[in-house]
Design a protein around this motif. Structure first.
Motif, PDB file in Angstrom:
ATOM      1  N   LEU A  72      -8.661  64.528  45.299  1.00  0.00           N
ATOM      2  CA  LEU A  72      -9.892  63.729  45.364  1.00  0.00           C
ATOM      3  C   LEU A  72     -10.553  63.881  46.733  1.00  0.00           C
ATOM      4  O   LEU A  72      -9.862  64.043  47.750  1.00  0.00           O
ATOM      5  CB  LEU A  72      -9.572  62.248  45.158  1.00  0.00           C
ATOM      6  N   LEU A  96     -11.487  59.077  35.241  1.00  0.00           N
ATOM      7  CA  LEU A  96     -12.089  60.354  35.643  1.00  0.00           C
ATOM      8  C   LEU A  96     -13.132  60.849  34.650  1.00  0.00           C
ATOM      9  O   LEU A  96     -13.686  61.938  34.830  1.00  0.00           O
ATOM     10  CB  LEU A  96     -10.982  61.421  35.786  1.00  0.00           C
ATOM     11  N   GLN A 115     -16.347  62.005  36.173  1.00  0.00           N
ATOM     12  CA  GLN A 115     -16.237  62.834  37.358  1.00  0.00           C
ATOM     13  C   GLN A 115     -16.554  64.307  37.047  1.00  0.00           C
ATOM     14  O   GLN A 115     -16.403  64.779  35.907  1.00  0.00           O
ATOM     15  CB  GLN A 115     -14.810  62.762  37.929  1.00  0.00           C
ATOM     16  N   TYR A 153      -1.475  60.407  39.043  1.00  0.00           N
ATOM     17  CA  TYR A 153      -2.360  59.763  38.073  1.00  0.00           C
ATOM     18  C   TYR A 153      -1.557  59.302  36.862  1.00  0.00           C
ATOM     19  O   TYR A 153      -0.474  59.821  36.568  1.00  0.00           O
ATOM     20  CB  TYR A 153      -3.498  60.694  37.645  1.00  0.00           C
TER      21      TYR A 153
END
Length: 304
Positions: free
Chosen positions: A169, A186, A189, A259
């Motif tokens: 990130l 996400l 993103q 994650y």
């Protein structure tokens, strides 16, 4: 001129006594005398001055002794070098690897090989999977280190290192404040995937992870290699999923986070042509297997 006869000559020239030379050669004196006489006949020169009290080298004998010693030394060196290369202790080994292999245990494997076989010349280069396959087929390299693997029936293959994926990130991303990022966060993103080509590749592996999580990235940026992908993350272009070993090297502008979501992981694998049984290649595979067993034992100990 027989090599054995030259060795007989050296023994007599160094001992200056047929009896001692015969004992050194573990043979009877009469056949030794006949061999020296035959050598003199072949060369049509007298190599020794003989008397009842002693023998001495003639000038011709002294010249021959110098040359023969040089020949025998070079021959012994040739035998040693040939045996060393034949056993894989010398020679050359050409290894190509995917860029992300420079993290994790691969550098230590190369160092270990250098330690075990210091006289083997290593030629190292970086390639993507497609280039690795082509180079192996065309015999331009001996070893290919791929991610995750090269599927080919003509290749000998060993899985070297399995690891989870991790999230890269930008350091100014709000998501970087969490130690473990929900993968569902996400969705909106921009994902940076690599390589751009050829496909399918690690890029498609990452897209499969997103599909398993139930979404398609809002936007995609394709990079040619993981170094470029990490650079794009560092300047805030997007996020990337990378092998966990990449996080071992700090990168300004990038935070690495675990994650919560699908994580099939990835692996490094080592390949060589099945018909390439050069001892240097086989020694490298033996070292791969030994290191893989050690890694498995360490992982088992940690779980216990």
């Amino acid at each position: 001129m027989e090599l054995k006869r030259l060795k007989y000559f050296v023994a007599v020239a160094e001992e200056l006594h047929f009896g001692r030379a015969a004992a050194r050669l573990e043979m009877a004196q009469p056949p030794l005398s006949r061999q020296i006489a035959q050598l003199e006949s072949d060369l049509q020169v007298q190599l020794f001055d003989r008397s009842r009290s002693q023998i001495r080298l003639t000038q011709a004998g002294e010249v021959l002794l110098g040359h023969v010693r040089d020949i025998l030394t070079r021959l012994d060196s040739a035998y040693r070098d040939t045996k060393l290369i034949g056993a894989g202790g010398a020679g050359r080994l050409r290894i190509a690897f995917v860029g992300s292999a420079t993290h994790g245990p691969f550098p230590a494997l190369v160092k270990s090989f250098r330690t075990h076989y210091p006289d083997v010349e290593l030629a190292l280069s970086s390639m993507n999977n497609a280039e690795l396959r082509t180079a192996l087929i065309q015999r331009e390299i001996d070893i290919a280190v791929a991610r995750p693997s090269l599927d080919d029936d003509d290749f000998r293959t060993a899985t070297f290192h399995a690891e989870p994926l991790i999230l890269a990130l930008p350091d100014n991303s709000p998501l970087a404040q969490s130690e473990i990022v929900p993968f569902d966060a996400l969705r909106d993103q921009t994902f940076i995937i690599y390589p751009r080509r050829p496909r399918p590749s690690f890029a498609d592996h990452i897209l499969d992870v997103c599909r398993t999580a139930g979404f398609t990235p809002a936007d995609l940026i394709e990079a040619q290699d993981y170094q470029t992908a990490i650079s794009l993350v560092s300047v805030g272009v997007g996020v990337a999923l990378v092998p966990a070993s990449v996080s071992e090297a700090t990168r300004p502008g990038v935070f690495f986070r675990r994650y919560d979501g699908p994580n099939p992981g990835t692996a490094l694998s080592v390949h060589a042509r099945i018909d390439n049984r050069a001892p240097q290649v086989m020694n490298f595979f033996d070292l791969v297997r030994k290191n893989s067993k050690k890694s498995a034992l360490r992982r088992g100990a940690k779980r216990a």
